[in-house]
Each structure stands twice: as structure tokens, then as C-alpha cells.
Design a protein around this motif. Structure first.
Motif, mmCIF file in Angstrom:
data_model
loop_
_atom_site.group_PDB
_atom_site.id
_atom_site.type_symbol
_atom_site.label_atom_id
_atom_site.label_comp_id
_atom_site.label_asym_id
_atom_site.label_seq_id
_atom_site.Cartn_x
_atom_site.Cartn_y
_atom_site.Cartn_z
ATOM 1 N N ASP A 193 0.833 -1.194 0.000
ATOM 2 C CA ASP A 193 0.000 0.000 0.000
ATOM 3 C C ASP A 193 0.873 1.252 0.000
ATOM 4 O O ASP A 193 0.631 2.202 -0.742
ATOM 5 N N SER A 194 1.907 1.212 0.833
ATOM 6 C CA SER A 194 2.795 2.365 0.957
ATOM 7 C C SER A 194 3.535 2.637 -0.351
ATOM 8 O O SER A 194 3.699 3.779 -0.761
ATOM 9 N N ILE A 195 3.952 1.550 -1.009
ATOM 10 C CA ILE A 195 4.646 1.691 -2.295
ATOM 11 C C ILE A 195 3.726 2.360 -3.313
ATOM 12 O O ILE A 195 4.099 3.299 -4.012
ATOM 13 N N CYS A 196 2.488 1.860 -3.357
ATOM 14 C CA CYS A 196 1.524 2.392 -4.322
ATOM 15 C C CYS A 196 1.210 3.858 -4.008
ATOM 16 O O CYS A 196 1.054 4.677 -4.904
ATOM 17 N N LYS A 253 4.495 4.309 -6.910
ATOM 18 C CA LYS A 253 5.341 3.294 -7.545
ATOM 19 C C LYS A 253 4.552 2.012 -7.801
ATOM 20 O O LYS A 253 3.394 1.908 -7.431
ATOM 21 N N ARG A 254 5.238 1.051 -8.414
ATOM 22 C CA ARG A 254 4.554 -0.187 -8.806
ATOM 23 C C ARG A 254 5.074 -1.374 -8.010
ATOM 24 O O ARG A 254 6.252 -1.424 -7.652
ATOM 25 N N PRO A 289 8.402 -3.460 -11.835
ATOM 26 C CA PRO A 289 7.960 -2.972 -10.538
ATOM 27 C C PRO A 289 9.121 -2.392 -9.730
ATOM 28 O O PRO A 289 10.281 -2.634 -10.046
ATOM 29 N N HIS A 290 8.775 -1.606 -8.706
ATOM 30 C CA HIS A 290 9.791 -1.096 -7.786
ATOM 31 C C HIS A 290 9.980 -2.057 -6.624
ATOM 32 O O HIS A 290 10.987 -2.009 -5.940
ATOM 33 N N ALA A 291 8.948 -2.837 -6.394
ATOM 34 C CA ALA A 291 9.018 -3.772 -5.283
ATOM 35 C C ALA A 291 8.197 -5.009 -5.610
ATOM 36 O O ALA A 291 7.391 -5.015 -6.550
ATOM 37 N N ILE A 292 8.438 -6.034 -4.824
ATOM 38 C CA ILE A 292 7.726 -7.284 -5.052
ATOM 39 C C ILE A 292 7.459 -7.935 -3.700
ATOM 40 O O ILE A 292 8.266 -7.814 -2.777
#
Lengths: 114, 112, 566
Positions: C297-300, C304-305, C366-369
């Protein structure tokens, strides 16, 4: 695209005819003079006279006297008969008493059995 | 004279249409030809045609006719197509391969 | 890749790149150029495909035409088999870049009548090579000849000659062979091909098929000796080098918020490092997924993706569950910041998972996974496999600068450190959520077990899932024990009451002292007044009898002193 096959039959007829006049170059390697070498020499000579009269050269080599020749020709067993010409080169070992096999191996007679 | 050659020009194809594939004039290929010639003269006089195909001269034909081993004798006619490999020095086997002799007869001889 | 420049003859060993993903990496450049390579394996291990891809990539990537000599399948069958992999075989044939020669051998129609050789095969191959100007040749599977031709001695001699011939012609060849019982190939042709031998393995474990590739030998070259997982998908064959990227990826000093402010505070005040790997472990129901979802949630939220890979729950289920703690993942999915991929781990082998992840990452960038949970992958394969796969995945992600959060379910009974032994060493940050049971309730505790490259809190926090998301609370460290939940609250209340009582006590005591002080002062005033009266009386009597009064006055003064009245 697809080429018509060219029949080389005539050329082979000629080659087969030439073959019948080819000279055989044979070398018989023996290890000293003993009963077995004498038999081998006798058998090979008789066969040549009967089937290759006038178109063969036979050289008998005693590997005791000319060991370097034995090495060069890769002779291991004795007696060994080498058919150097016509090609292909063939080797026969033993006392050459089996006339049938000799004739087949020398391309003088078709093989009868597998 | 060569009866095979005469028949090439006849309108009706010969009953036995044979093709011998070789790669150049080698001792083995000449042997194969000589052996084939002798067998044909003895067993199929006047009813055969031999074509010799030199694959060194026409390499593409190897693929089309599925040739692998040399020499290969192909019986194109009568059908079905038969392939005989080797220098044809084993006469019995050539005769069997050409259907000129029953298979079991050859075996009997072999066993005997 | 650019076409390799042909170098001088003194170069030790020139290599011929296959263009097959991963194979060139483990062979450090490809197959030995101008020499035959044996590719062996059982039926269905992908030998034919490797050969075909070697030729096709040779044409499309390196402009090296090829000849495929097929002893088992027809040209049409071969073309059909690889069409599903996106290879246009008929097109390449039409452009005269590829030539397929199907060598058909019918044992029944061949009669052997004397001496022969395989010159016909040589002639055929030679003609085919000349026709397309081939640099690469595949013979698949040459051992089929043994079934078609009766004389094995001739065959062996001829095969030996064939391999020599290929070398003389400078052709880079792939020769396939089916694995024999004790030998690499059924007829032992490995004896004749000594330059390079590759072994393909296709085995089924727990109903999950895994493919592997191993370079058995490679004369004159370094090569990876491991078994490398291999897969066949719509892009053809891929070999997955275990540590293809090594440890040379760039590291970042940027930080990424965990989504929980107090957790950020515990991690040096700023959260995870970007591109680092995070392991969240805990037993069932400890809130690992919630922590992961909060991170997502924080990434979004920061625009970011992220990819959320779930091996347990469906996307909708995760969205619904997270809704209950006030995390709205649905919006991010709709906006395209979040992509879910939910798949049962048992549906495919590990390398298939890895390949799928790589593909998704390459497509979505993506920036994170998030992978939730990785422990489920262990069910697919043994732990060593999982670790190897994770290592490759982590290398890959790190190289891309992708922050990865993995959750892991710790199984009851075993010590935590033991269950995580396999993967924790690969992680940069390791958070542990633990359940503590006390006074009939279960509460969650969160620890930072490690976090590389940052000063992190060694404190334990109570981890609570509220309607407004994850909240971390200080735990009560009293009586030598960590108290949480109601126990903590009770303790806190008791503390408060005690404090109040103490304060009240102090106030009362102060008041009492004040009163006492006031009383004493009053006494003092009364005494002073009496003293004044006495002095007045004294003055009056002095005039009468002086001597008697003097003695009296002395006695009175000493008394006063003893009472410290002044």
C-alpha cells in the motif's frame, strides 16, 4: 530445382572392364622359414597362377630379416598377405589354405554366404 | 553389347528398373557394379535397366532418394521399392533383396 | 549480441554463441566453434529443441545458416513442434537459411549384401551445407542409424569419420544422443565426441517435472559444472544459471518506507533499503501478510509499482482481508500500481516459478515485489532447491534494484531460527512476528532480528492489527517480563492508580507538616507573649526586692536555653 539423374552406367562398364585387366600387387610377410610359411607361400602362389596369371606381382618378405618393413606395414600376425593393389587394401592372415575365402577377399569371386 | 542401354530408349520401361548409387569410381563401387551386372545378366537377361548415379557429381540426389550408405542399389521397378546396400558381393542376399529368391530359401542355405 | 569477430588461429578456443538464454553464460561464450558437441539426455529432455534453437538463434541472431539432419522426425513434424515456441521454421527454410534433411531409415527395406560405407550421408550433409552456406549443423539423433543399419562395426567407423569430417569442415555441430543405461548415449558415441558434452535431464519429483542441464565436459574451457534448472516455455529453452549475476549488483542508499511509521523508526528511522530483501517470518495468523500488504500500500501510495505474488490466497481474498485493517489495495489494482499473481506453488516446478517471476518483472518493471509466502515453495521441492531458486531470484531482483518482501510461515515445534535457516542468510532484513500467549489471550510481538547496513532497534514492539492498520506499541517491560495485550493494559492501570495514590499521599503529608509547622509557630508566638508578660512583671518587681529577683531571673534564662526557645 530437382536435377535429372545422370546415368554413369557407361563409365562404370568401362571401369569394370579395366578392372579385369588390373595388376595385383601382393606382399606376403612370413616369420622365418618354417612349415607354416612354406604352406602359405605355396598356397598364395598356386592361387595367383590359377586366377591372376600374368597380372600379379608377389613379393615375399621375411620379417626376421627385414623387421623395419614389418613395423611400417603394421604386421602383427605372420604369415600375413597384403593386397596393396587394386584398392582397397586387404590383409589375410594364416596359411591361406581356404581358397574360397581368399578369392572373395581378393575380389575375384562374389561372396556366397553371409 | 549392353542390353541395358538399348532398352533405355524403348517406349515401354523395362520390367526391372535398377539404380545404383555410388560416390565416385572407387574399387568398391566398381565391384558393386560388376557384381550387379553379372547377377542381372544371369537372372534377368533382356529385361533390366541399370542407372548408375554418382553422388559426387549430383549430391542433391542423395537427399531426395534417401541414400545413406554407399553403394546402394534401389529397385525402382517392379514395385515396391527395395534398397540393397553394400558392394553386392553376397549374391544370395542380392537375389533375396531383389525378390528373385525366397527369403527362407536363403536362410536354409545359410543354416546349412 | 553482436556477431563474434573471427579471430586469429592462435586463439585458444573460439566459441560459438548458441543464443539460448543462459547456456552461453554457463559455457562462458557458447559451444566450441568448429567442433562437434554432444547433447545427450533421455526421451523428451529437450535435445531436439536445443538443437533446433541453436540453429534458429544462429540464423536470427548471428547470421549463421544451419542444417538440421533429422533421423527421427520429418521436417514438417519438426517445424510444427517448434512453431508453438514462436520459431518460423518454414520461413527460414524459404529464405534458404535453414535446411532440414530428414534421413529416413527403414530397416525392413534395407538388405545388406556386402561392404559399404556411409559416404551417402557425407555427400548429403555436404550438399546441404553448401546449399545454405551452413556454419552450424545438428544431427538429431544420429544413433538412430544403429537401428537402421545392421553392421555396427561399419557404423562406428563411419561415425568417427563423420565427426572428424565435421571438424575438418569447420562446422559447429550439435549431435544428440539418447541416454543409455550405463553410458551417456545408448551406443556410447560420447567416445568419439570429446570436445564438449552437455547432459539434459528431465525428471519428475512429486509429480512436478523439472528439467536440468549440465555441462559434463568442455575441453579447453572453463564452464559451470552445476546442474542448472532449465525450462521450456513459449520463448524456447532457458537455462537458469544459479548465480548468473554474481554479487556485483549496485546497492542503494535510498530507503523505502515499510508503511508502518513506528517500524520505519525501528529500522534506522527510514525503513528498508531500496533493492534490499526482507523476510517477514512468523507462525500462522501473526499478520505477516498484513505487514506485506501495508508495505504494498505504501509503495503504491508513493506512486510506484509492485507485484504481489500470492501462493496461498486469491487476489480478492487478500483485498478483502486487508480492507478489514483499513488497507485499500483494490484502488491500487485499479490504478495499475499493483499487480497480483496468485498461483498454487505445486502447479509448476520451481524454475517455472522463477521464470514466470522474471518475465513478470521484465514486463511490469515494478519497484518492489511481495512473495507471500515463500515457505509454500518448499512444499514443491526440497529446501536446497528452494534456496538455490531464491538465490537466483534475489540476485535478479537486486540487480534490478527491486525491493523484495518475502513472508515465511514458521512451522510449529521447530525453533524459528532453524526453520528459516535455509533462506534467512539471503535476506538483508529479517523481521519476526511472534505470538505470545498469556492470561488466556494471544498477542503479537515484532522484533527486528537483523537489518544489514543500518542501526536498527533492538526493542520488541507489540504489533497490533487495528481498523486503521498496523500499530506498533511499546511493550511493558516490568517484573523481568514482556507484557502485552490486556496484561499490559492492566499493568498500566495499576501503575496509574499507584502513582495517583502516591501523589495523594505526598500531598497529605505535606499538608500535615504544614499544619504541624503552623502549630509550632503558634506555640512559639504564645511563649513569646508569655515571655513578654513575664519580663514586664519582672521589671515591676525589680524595683521591690532586687537581689531575690536577680536570682530568679538567672534560673528562668537557663530554662529557656534548654528549651531552645529563641
Amino acid at each position: 530445382m530437382k536435377k535429372k539423374p545422370v546415368n554413369q552406367c557407361a563409365a562404370f562398364e568401362k571401369a569394370a572392364a579395366d578392372r579385369r585387366r588390373e595388376t595385383y600387387v601382393l606382399r606376403l610377410y612370413v616369420a622365418g622359414i618354417n612349415r607354416r610359411s612354406e604352406a602359405a607361400i605355396r598356397n598364395v602362389k598356386a592361387l595367383c597362377e590359377e586366377h591372376l596369371q600374368g597380372r600379379y606381382e608377389l613379393e615375399v618378405v621375411d620379417i626376421y630379416q627385414q623387421p623395419t618393413l614389418a613395423k611400417g606395414e603394421q604386421i602383427i600376425a605372420a604369415p600375413t598377405l597384403i593386397k596393396a593393389l587394386p584398392e582397397p587394401l586387404r590383409r589375410f592372415i594364416g596359411d591361406m589354405a581356404n581358397k574360397e575365402r581368399m578369392l572373395v577377399g581378393l575380389d575375384l569371386q562374389p561372396r556366397k554366404k553371409s | 553389347m549392353t542390353p541395358a542401354k538399348r532398352q533405355t530408349h524403348q517406349a515401354k520401361p523395362p520390367k526391372w528398373d535398377l539404380r545404383l548409387y555410388v560416390a565416385g569410381q572407387t574399387a568398391r563401387s566398381v565391384t558393386a557394379f560388376a557384381n550387379l551386372k553379372r547377377i542381372c545378366e544371369e537372372h534377368l537377361p533382356g529385361q533390366y535397366r541399370i542407372q548408375v548415379i554418382d553422388l559426387l557429381k549430383q549430391p542433391q540426389l542423395a537427399r531426395g532418394d534417401q541414400i545413406l550408405a554407399l553403394p546402394t542399389l534401389v529397385r525402382k521397378l517392379p514395385e515396391p521399392v527395395r534398397k540393397i546396400i553394400g558392394d553386392l558381393s553376397n549374391v544370395e542376399k542380392v537375389l533375396v533383396g531383389l525378390d528373385l529368391r525366397a527369403r527362407d530359401a536363403a536362410n536354409e542355405e545359410k543354416a546349412g | 549480441m553482436a556477431k563474434r569477430v573471427r579471430r586469429g588461429k592462435l586463439e585458444p578456443l573460439e566459441k560459438c554463441p548458441t543464443g539460448i538464454s543462459g547456456l552461453d553464460e554457463i559455457t562462458e561464450g557458447g559451444l566450441p566453434r568448429g567442433r562437434p558437441t554432444l547433447v545427450c539426455g533421455s526421451a523428451g529432455s529437450g535435445k531436439t529443441l536445443l538443437g533446433m534453437e541453436f540453429l534458429i538463434r544462429g540464423i536470427t541472431s548471428f547470421n549463421e545458416p544451419g542444417v538440421f539432419m533429422a533421423f527421427e522426425e520429418s521436417a514438417q513434424e519438426l517445424a510444427e513442434n517448434v512453431a508453438s515456441l514462436g520459431f518460423d521454421v518454414p520461413g527460414l527454410i524459404a529464405r534458404k537459411k535453414l535446411l532440414i534433411d530428414h534421413v529416413r531409415i527403414e530397416r525392413s527395406e534395407i538388405e545388406e549384401t556386402g561392404e559399404y560405407d556411409l559416404e551417402g550421408l557425407f555427400v548429403r550433409l555436404g550438399a546441404a551445407v553448401d546449399e545454405v552456406g551452413a556454419k552450424r549443423v545438428v544431427l538429431d539423433t544420429v544413433e538412430a542409424l544403429f537401428g537402421g543399419l545392421p553392421n555396427e562395426a561399419i557404423l562406428r567407423a563411419e561415425l568417427r569419420r563423420l565427426f572428424r569430417w565435421l571438424k575438418t569442415r569447420g562446422l559447429t555441430a550439435v549431435i544428440t544422443g539418447e541416454t543409455g543405461e550405463r553410458t551417456l548415449t545408448r551406443y556410447g558415441i560420447e567416445e568419439y565426441i570429446s570436445d564438449c558434452v552437455i547432459f539434459l535431464d528431465h525428471r519428475v519429483n512429486n509429480q512436478i517435472a523439472t528439467r536440468r542441464l549440465r555441462v559434463v565436459k568442455y575441453r579447453g574451457s572453463k564452464h559451470g559444472t552445476n546442474e542448472y534448472p532449465t525450462l521450456i516455455d513459449e520463448d524456447g529453452l532457458s537455462v537458469l544459471p544459479i548465480t548468473s549475476l554474481g554479487l556485483s549488483y549496485p546497492v542503494s542508499r535510498d530507503r523505502v518506507s515499510t508503511g508502518v511509521p513506528r517500524l520505519d523508526a525501528m529500522l534506522g528511522g527510514k525503513g528498508y533499503y531500496r533493492g534490499s530483501t526482507v523476510l517477514l517470518s512468523g507462525s500462522a495468523g501473526t499478520g505477516k501478510s498484513s505487514l506485506a500488504a501495508t508495505f504494498a500500500d505504501s509503495i503504491c501510495r508513493s506512486g510506484k509499482r509492485i507485484i504481489y505474488l500470492s501462493f496461498e490466497e486469491s487476489a480478492d481474498q487478500i483485498i478483502r482481508n486487508m480492507q478489514s485493517i483499513g488497507v485499500n489495495l483494490k484502488q491500487w489494482r485499479e490504478k495499475g500500481n499493483l499487480v497480483f499473481n496468485t498461483v498454487r506453488p505445486t502447479l509448476q516446478g520451481l524454475e517455472m516459478h522463477l521464470a514466470m517471476i522474471r518475465k513478470m518483472v521484465k514486463a511490469f518493471k515494478p519497484h518492489a515485489i511481495v512473495m507471500d509466502p515463500i515457505s509454500n515453495l518448499i512444499s514443491v521441492s526440497d529446501r536446497i532447491d528452494t534456496k538455490a531458486m531464491l538465490m537466483r531470484l534475489i540476485d535478479f531482483l537486486k540487480n534490478q534494484g527491486i525491493t523484495a518482501v518475502f513472508t515465511s510461515l514458521t512451522t510449529g515445534g521447530l525453533e524459528l531460527e532453524q526453520t528459516e535457516e535455509g533462506v534467512s542468510s539471503l535476506m538483508d532484513t529479517w523481521l519476526l512476528v511472534k505470538m505470545v500467549e498469556r492470561n488466556g489471550e494471544r498477542n503479537r510481538l515484532l522484533y527486528v532480528l537483523k537489518s544489514r547496513g543500518m542501526s536498527h532497534s533492538n526493542q520488541v514492539r507489540e504489533f497490533r492489527l487495528t481498523d486503521d492498520g498496523i500499530v506498533l506499541t511499546d511493550v511493558y517491560l516490568g517484573g523481568g517480563e514482556v507484557l502485552t495485550g490486556s496484561a499490559r493494559m492492566l499493568q498500566e492501570m495499576q501503575d496509574r492508580v499507584q502513582t495517583e495514590v502516591a501523589a495523594a499521599d505526598a500531598a497529605r503529608r505535606k499538608r500535615e507538616l504544614d499544619i504541624e509547622k503552623a502549630d509550632l509557630r503558634a506555640d512559639l508566638d504564645a511563649l513569646k507573649a508569655r515571655l513578654a508578660n513575664i519580663e514586664a512583671e519582672q521589671n515591676l518587681a525589680q524595683r521591690g526586692e532586687t537581689t531575690r529577683i536577680e536570682t530568679l531571673g538567672q534560673r528562668r534564662r537557663s530554662l529557656s536555653r534548654s528549651r531552645q526557645a529563641d
